[in-house]
Design a protein around this motif. Sequence first.
Motif, mmCIF file in Angstrom:
data_model
loop_
_atom_site.group_PDB
_atom_site.id
_atom_site.type_symbol
_atom_site.label_atom_id
_atom_site.label_comp_id
_atom_site.label_asym_id
_atom_site.label_seq_id
_atom_site.Cartn_x
_atom_site.Cartn_y
_atom_site.Cartn_z
ATOM 1 N N MET A 103 2.478 3.992 -9.708
ATOM 2 C CA MET A 103 1.080 3.751 -9.364
ATOM 3 C C MET A 103 0.606 2.417 -9.922
ATOM 4 O O MET A 103 -0.116 1.668 -9.252
ATOM 5 C CB MET A 103 0.197 4.893 -9.887
ATOM 6 C CG MET A 103 -1.277 4.755 -9.512
ATOM 7 S SD MET A 103 -2.282 6.179 -9.989
ATOM 8 C CE MET A 103 -1.792 7.362 -8.731
ATOM 9 N N SER B 174 1.345 9.732 -4.481
ATOM 10 C CA SER B 174 0.700 10.873 -3.815
ATOM 11 C C SER B 174 1.725 11.911 -3.393
ATOM 12 O O SER B 174 1.421 13.116 -3.360
ATOM 13 C CB SER B 174 -0.079 10.387 -2.585
ATOM 14 O OG SER B 174 -1.086 9.477 -2.950
ATOM 15 N N GLN C 72 3.973 6.187 6.404
ATOM 16 C CA GLN C 72 3.571 7.019 5.275
ATOM 17 C C GLN C 72 4.408 8.293 5.160
ATOM 18 O O GLN C 72 4.391 8.961 4.124
ATOM 19 C CB GLN C 72 2.089 7.358 5.357
ATOM 20 C CG GLN C 72 1.706 8.371 6.412
ATOM 21 C CD GLN C 72 0.213 8.683 6.398
ATOM 22 O OE1 GLN C 72 -0.568 8.048 5.698
ATOM 23 N NE2 GLN C 72 -0.194 9.655 7.190
ATOM 24 N N GLN D 165 -10.341 14.581 -5.802
ATOM 25 C CA GLN D 165 -10.005 13.641 -4.731
ATOM 26 C C GLN D 165 -10.938 13.804 -3.535
ATOM 27 O O GLN D 165 -11.386 12.810 -2.952
ATOM 28 C CB GLN D 165 -8.555 13.849 -4.293
ATOM 29 C CG GLN D 165 -7.528 13.420 -5.325
ATOM 30 C CD GLN D 165 -6.113 13.791 -4.914
ATOM 31 O OE1 GLN D 165 -5.892 14.799 -4.236
ATOM 32 N NE2 GLN D 165 -5.154 12.993 -5.321
ATOM 33 N N ARG E 126 0.592 4.095 -2.856
ATOM 34 C CA ARG E 126 0.293 5.475 -2.488
ATOM 35 C C ARG E 126 1.480 6.408 -2.684
ATOM 36 O O ARG E 126 1.349 7.631 -2.533
ATOM 37 C CB ARG E 126 -0.156 5.533 -1.018
ATOM 38 C CG ARG E 126 -1.509 4.883 -0.761
ATOM 39 C CD ARG E 126 -1.773 4.720 0.730
ATOM 40 N NE ARG E 126 -1.613 5.971 1.422
ATOM 41 C CZ ARG E 126 -1.259 6.069 2.711
ATOM 42 N NH1 ARG E 126 -1.005 4.989 3.412
ATOM 43 N NH2 ARG E 126 -1.153 7.249 3.276
ATOM 44 N N VAL F 19 -6.988 3.381 -1.952
ATOM 45 C CA VAL F 19 -6.092 2.409 -1.306
ATOM 46 C C VAL F 19 -6.102 2.586 0.204
ATOM 47 O O VAL F 19 -6.163 1.616 0.966
ATOM 48 C CB VAL F 19 -4.661 2.546 -1.862
ATOM 49 C CG1 VAL F 19 -3.695 1.657 -1.083
ATOM 50 C CG2 VAL F 19 -4.621 2.209 -3.340
ATOM 51 N N GLN F 20 -6.037 3.840 0.664
ATOM 52 C CA GLN F 20 -5.962 4.086 2.100
ATOM 53 C C GLN F 20 -7.198 3.580 2.837
ATOM 54 O O GLN F 20 -7.061 2.846 3.830
ATOM 55 C CB GLN F 20 -5.734 5.576 2.357
ATOM 56 C CG GLN F 20 -5.511 5.932 3.814
ATOM 57 C CD GLN F 20 -5.004 7.342 3.984
ATOM 58 O OE1 GLN F 20 -3.843 7.642 3.733
ATOM 59 N NE2 GLN F 20 -5.865 8.234 4.428
ATOM 60 N N GLN G 39 0.832 -1.217 0.000
ATOM 61 C CA GLN G 39 0.000 0.000 0.000
ATOM 62 C C GLN G 39 0.858 1.255 0.000
ATOM 63 O O GLN G 39 0.466 2.275 -0.571
ATOM 64 C CB GLN G 39 -0.984 -0.030 1.177
ATOM 65 C CG GLN G 39 -0.372 -0.010 2.563
ATOM 66 C CD GLN G 39 -0.337 1.373 3.186
ATOM 67 O OE1 GLN G 39 -0.871 2.327 2.625
ATOM 68 N NE2 GLN G 39 0.311 1.483 4.335
ATOM 69 N N THR H 204 -8.855 8.688 -8.207
ATOM 70 C CA THR H 204 -7.764 8.260 -7.327
ATOM 71 C C THR H 204 -8.149 6.971 -6.612
ATOM 72 O O THR H 204 -9.181 6.914 -5.933
ATOM 73 C CB THR H 204 -7.448 9.350 -6.292
ATOM 74 O OG1 THR H 204 -7.047 10.544 -6.976
ATOM 75 C CG2 THR H 204 -6.332 8.904 -5.357
#
Length: 402
Positions: A176, A27, A145, A59, A24, A117-118, A20, A114
């Motif tokens: 990505m 970003s 993160q 987003q 991400r 995922v989070q 993950q 987007t």
Amino acid sequence: MGSYSELLKTRGVARIIAAQLTARFPSGMLSLAFLLHVEQQTGSYGSAGLVLAATSIGQAVAGPLTSRMMGRFGMRPVLITTLTICVAAIVAIGVIPPVMPLYLGIGLLAGLATPPVQPAVRTIYPKMVNSRQLTPLFSLDASAQEIIWVVGPVVTTFVSTQIGTIWGILLAAALMVVGGAWFISSPELGRVRIPRSKRRFGVVLARPPVLLATVVGFLLVGACAAIEAGVVAVFGHGGPEAGIVLAIFSIGSLAGGLFLGHAPISPWSTARRMFIVFAGTALAAAAMDFWWLAGTLFVAGIGIAPALAVLFAIVSASVKFSDTAEAYGWVGTGQLIGAALGSALAGFLIDGNGAQGAFWAAAALAFLGTLVPALAKRWHPDLRGRDASPMPDTEPVPITPS
């Protein structure tokens, strides 16, 4: 630190965190990549800012929507669809002619698509570990993160300035795809299915802990965005000082998350951790000196990941499993709006009062972020000795082999 070692030995935890984070990682690259590329193509930072605003709006709107759709259509179908559309839009920004209406439309599309995922991974976490490990896992996730925000801008700047801005965008798109494919193929996404929520869209936001987490996340990320703008205003783009100070700020967050992540969560936990952010930020506003800012922002950073970990935990403990993804979507939307507001407020005060104005804005937002959970502690779950896992739905949640 032993709790983290034990956590990483739990089956699948290290893999899903790495997957993950890779998914991400763009970003931390795309805002700067879009800014550099659009400015180069159009000759206007204002135009680049409009593209970033369109992406952020997309987003913010999509967060709770795509998160909720995972309960209706499944995590993998939603993630594959959004990943495909988002990557196509990102690549298009890099290769289309510099026509602003096209840039704005495609930037909005990239934001709307987007991949969630989070919310997906934070919905999966409670099914991977026992109740004792869940809060440290949220803290480890919030700390890890920071790698995205430390390394991402550095990689983007190097590639975009040394090779070409289009390559900065294409690298983000490639990461990505790789990260998204890795995350989507993770066995945990096949074992866990989010049941379809029986409640109307948006009702979960009315739950006091979810609303509290959304508001505090909005104020926390707004303060961080104002700090970033202030640091850049102090040191400019001509040297490494701004990047070094912001890296130290993120390292403080990483350290705080690792050392405070196992602490029990009481009704005062969010206020106490936000006070660390406020105290460091208020001290930072006293002098625009490199070493002073590095030291005070390290202190401010110590509270960030621990505060985020508490927000994730109180949301998890306060909603039914079928509502967790949407709830995290709303929290993410609050943070995106906070980032936009914090940057805008800082920019306005920088124009009127110099770089110090950004730190005033950040301190004010962090103070509100301390005050709100202190006044709302009656709605803040007390998780000392309690399970932070989501409340079970009334119907069984099927777990199938991947």
